[in-house]
Design a protein around this motif. Structure first.
Motif, PDB file in Angstrom:
ATOM      1  N   GLU A 178       0.822  -1.206   0.000  1.00 33.85           N
ATOM      2  CA  GLU A 178       0.000   0.000   0.000  1.00 33.85           C
ATOM      3  C   GLU A 178       0.857   1.258   0.000  1.00 33.85           C
ATOM      4  O   GLU A 178       0.568   2.229  -0.698  1.00 33.85           O
ATOM      5  CB  GLU A 178      -0.934  -0.001   1.219  1.00 33.85           C
ATOM      6  N   GLN A 179       1.918   1.237   0.784  1.00 37.30           N
ATOM      7  CA  GLN A 179       2.803   2.395   0.823  1.00 37.30           C
ATOM      8  C   GLN A 179       3.500   2.592  -0.512  1.00 37.30           C
ATOM      9  O   GLN A 179       3.647   3.719  -0.992  1.00 37.30           O
ATOM     10  CB  GLN A 179       3.839   2.243   1.935  1.00 37.30           C
ATOM     11  N   VAL A 183       3.279   5.970  -2.824  1.00 38.78           N
ATOM     12  CA  VAL A 183       4.460   6.700  -3.264  1.00 38.78           C
ATOM     13  C   VAL A 183       4.551   6.719  -4.786  1.00 38.78           C
ATOM     14  O   VAL A 183       4.889   7.743  -5.391  1.00 38.78           O
ATOM     15  CB  VAL A 183       5.737   6.096  -2.650  1.00 38.78           C
ATOM     16  N   THR A 184       4.231   5.579  -5.410  1.00 38.69           N
ATOM     17  CA  THR A 184       4.255   5.525  -6.878  1.00 38.69           C
ATOM     18  C   THR A 184       3.258   6.504  -7.470  1.00 38.69           C
ATOM     19  O   THR A 184       3.561   7.203  -8.454  1.00 38.69           O
ATOM     20  CB  THR A 184       3.945   4.104  -7.378  1.00 38.69           C
ATOM     21  N   GLY A 185       2.067   6.590  -6.879  1.00 34.32           N
ATOM     22  CA  GLY A 185       1.066   7.531  -7.362  1.00 34.32           C
ATOM     23  C   GLY A 185       1.542   8.965  -7.267  1.00 34.32           C
ATOM     24  O   GLY A 185       1.353   9.771  -8.197  1.00 34.32           O
ATOM     25  N   ARG A 186       2.181   9.307  -6.154  1.00 36.12           N
ATOM     26  CA  ARG A 186       2.710  10.663  -5.988  1.00 36.12           C
ATOM     27  C   ARG A 186       3.859  10.925  -6.968  1.00 36.12           C
ATOM     28  O   ARG A 186       3.993  12.037  -7.508  1.00 36.12           O
ATOM     29  CB  ARG A 186       3.191  10.855  -4.549  1.00 36.12           C
ATOM     30  N   PHE A 187       4.658   9.909  -7.210  1.00 31.68           N
ATOM     31  CA  PHE A 187       5.764  10.053  -8.164  1.00 31.68           C
ATOM     32  C   PHE A 187       5.218  10.311  -9.570  1.00 31.68           C
ATOM     33  O   PHE A 187       5.719  11.186 -10.294  1.00 31.68           O
ATOM     34  CB  PHE A 187       6.630   8.796  -8.145  1.00 31.68           C
ATOM     35  N   GLU A 256       7.519  -5.833  -7.423  1.00 31.72           N
ATOM     36  CA  GLU A 256       7.208  -4.641  -6.641  1.00 31.72           C
ATOM     37  C   GLU A 256       6.608  -3.566  -7.540  1.00 31.72           C
ATOM     38  O   GLU A 256       6.843  -3.542  -8.747  1.00 31.72           O
ATOM     39  CB  GLU A 256       8.469  -4.088  -5.964  1.00 31.72           C
ATOM     40  N   GLU A 257       5.838  -2.672  -6.924  1.00 35.16           N
ATOM     41  CA  GLU A 257       5.262  -1.558  -7.669  1.00 35.16           C
ATOM     42  C   GLU A 257       6.375  -0.673  -8.222  1.00 35.16           C
ATOM     43  O   GLU A 257       7.280  -0.251  -7.495  1.00 35.16           O
ATOM     44  CB  GLU A 257       4.360  -0.739  -6.753  1.00 35.16           C
ATOM     45  N   ASP A 274      13.676   1.729  -4.060  1.00 39.36           N
ATOM     46  CA  ASP A 274      13.629   1.242  -2.683  1.00 39.36           C
ATOM     47  C   ASP A 274      13.036   2.330  -1.806  1.00 39.36           C
ATOM     48  O   ASP A 274      13.256   3.523  -2.050  1.00 39.36           O
ATOM     49  CB  ASP A 274      15.026   0.891  -2.167  1.00 39.36           C
ATOM     50  N   LEU A 275      12.309   1.914  -0.793  1.00 41.75           N
ATOM     51  CA  LEU A 275      11.712   2.853   0.150  1.00 41.75           C
ATOM     52  C   LEU A 275      12.305   2.675   1.534  1.00 41.75           C
ATOM     53  O   LEU A 275      12.562   1.546   1.972  1.00 41.75           O
ATOM     54  CB  LEU A 275      10.199   2.623   0.241  1.00 41.75           C
ATOM     55  N   ALA A 276      12.476   3.776   2.236  1.00 45.24           N
ATOM     56  CA  ALA A 276      12.893   3.751   3.634  1.00 45.24           C
ATOM     57  C   ALA A 276      12.206   4.901   4.338  1.00 45.24           C
ATOM     58  O   ALA A 276      12.359   6.062   3.924  1.00 45.24           O
ATOM     59  CB  ALA A 276      14.412   3.866   3.765  1.00 45.24           C
ATOM     60  N   ASP A 277      11.407   4.577   5.341  1.00 44.11           N
ATOM     61  CA  ASP A 277      10.657   5.600   6.083  1.00 44.11           C
ATOM     62  C   ASP A 277       9.792   6.441   5.159  1.00 44.11           C
ATOM     63  O   ASP A 277       9.653   7.663   5.334  1.00 44.11           O
ATOM     64  CB  ASP A 277      11.623   6.513   6.864  1.00 44.11           C
TER      65      ASP A 277
END
Length: 297
Positions: A178-179, A183-187, A256-257, A274-277
């Motif tokens: 979901e996260q 993030v992908t949508g915002r990107f 991954e998305e 990659d995502l972190a926080d």
């Protein structure tokens, strides 16, 4: 192809091969980081299988085929590494479109993610084979020893060494689907609007971007570091006249998305990260036209 009509109970060689194709392609792809090379290995394995097939009365087709694919991949991997030494710019593995399966998504993302494939490049060929066979497909140490003609004790030691190597070089990142979708949508929105500030808000201060053009298309020859240089580079690339007509959408890439870039429906690039926080730490752009085979929908 061997005629099995003399033994009506014999399984058709093609049916046997097809039944195990998933694990065979998965093994070759994870070992080579290349869709094209993996397909070539499967073609060579099929030739050997259809020639040996029922004539040798293979007792365990899956084991025979995995062993064949593993050793063919190791041979190809050794020569591929020499070629990569003269590769133009950063080398990234070939991306593949994957189905987002709620039950298997986490396992798939962990075993075929771009981040892991990049780390696997730092392993020796045999270590890589042992890691893939053990961690991705769950083969026992005894089975792997048989595939590689090594002792079980040696395989256990190699598996431990490879696992520790990967753990040390691959920090754990956020993998919540979901996260990633958020993030992908915002990107994508930032890309559509060419919004530098929105892009900056998505990137970690120490973000790094790699771009693999292979000398075939324009791409950064060196990694870019820092949120401001990366954001400005990204927005600048999207503003170029040559990018007009390009569409981008979210897609499941390597489990991954990610983002798929197309022109008239044909893939021209892929982005994984990659995502972190909740922030993007690493961006990987694959735009080498020779390495987009796995993005054909």
């Amino acid at each position: 192809m061997i005629d099995s009509s003399a033994d009506p109970s014999a399984a058709d060689p093609l049916d046997e091969f097809t039944a195990h194709r998933g694990v065979l392609f998965g093994t070759a792809y994870r070992l080579l980081g290349s869709v094209a090379d993996a397909e070539d290995v499967l073609q060579d394995a099929w030739i050997r299988w259809s020639a040996a097939g029922r004539a040798e009365r293979v007792g365990n087709p899956r084991a025979y085929l995995v062993r064949t694919v593993t050793n063919l991949s190791l041979t190809r991997l050794t020569s591929a590494r020499a070629v990569r030494e003269s590769y133009v710019g950063p080398w990234l593995p070939e991306p593949v479109l994957t189905e987002a399966d709620a039950a298997e998504g986490a396992v798939l993302a962990d075993s075929v993610s771009t981040a892991l494939l990049v780390v696997l490049e730092s392993l020796g060929p045999v270590e890589r084979a042992v890691f893939v066979l053990r961690e991705a497909f769950g083969f026992s140490h005894a089975e792997i020893a048989g595939f590689l003609d090594r002792s079980e004790a040696t395989v256990r030691q190699t598996a431990h060494r490879a696992r520790e190597h990967v753990r040390a070089r691959r920090p754990r990142f956020d993998t919540d689907p979901e996260q990633r979708r958020e993030v992908t949508g915002r990107f994508l929105a930032a890309c559509d609007g060419g919004d530098l500030n929105a892009m900056l808000e998505l990137l970690a201060p120490d973000v790094t971007a790699w771009s693999d053009g292979g000398g075939k298309v324009t791409a950064a020859r060196r990694p870019l570091h820092g949120c401001d240089p990366v954001a400005r580079w990204m927005v600048g690339v999207l503003a170029k006249p040559s990018v007009r007509g390009t569409a981008w959408r979210s897609a499941s890439i390597n489990g991954e998305e990610g983002v798929l870039f197309t022109v008239d429906g044909h893939p021209i690039g892929a982005l994984t990260f990659d995502l972190a926080d909740g922030l993007i730490r690493n961006l990987r752009f694959q735009v080498n036209p020779d390495k987009l085979r796995g993005l054909q929908g």
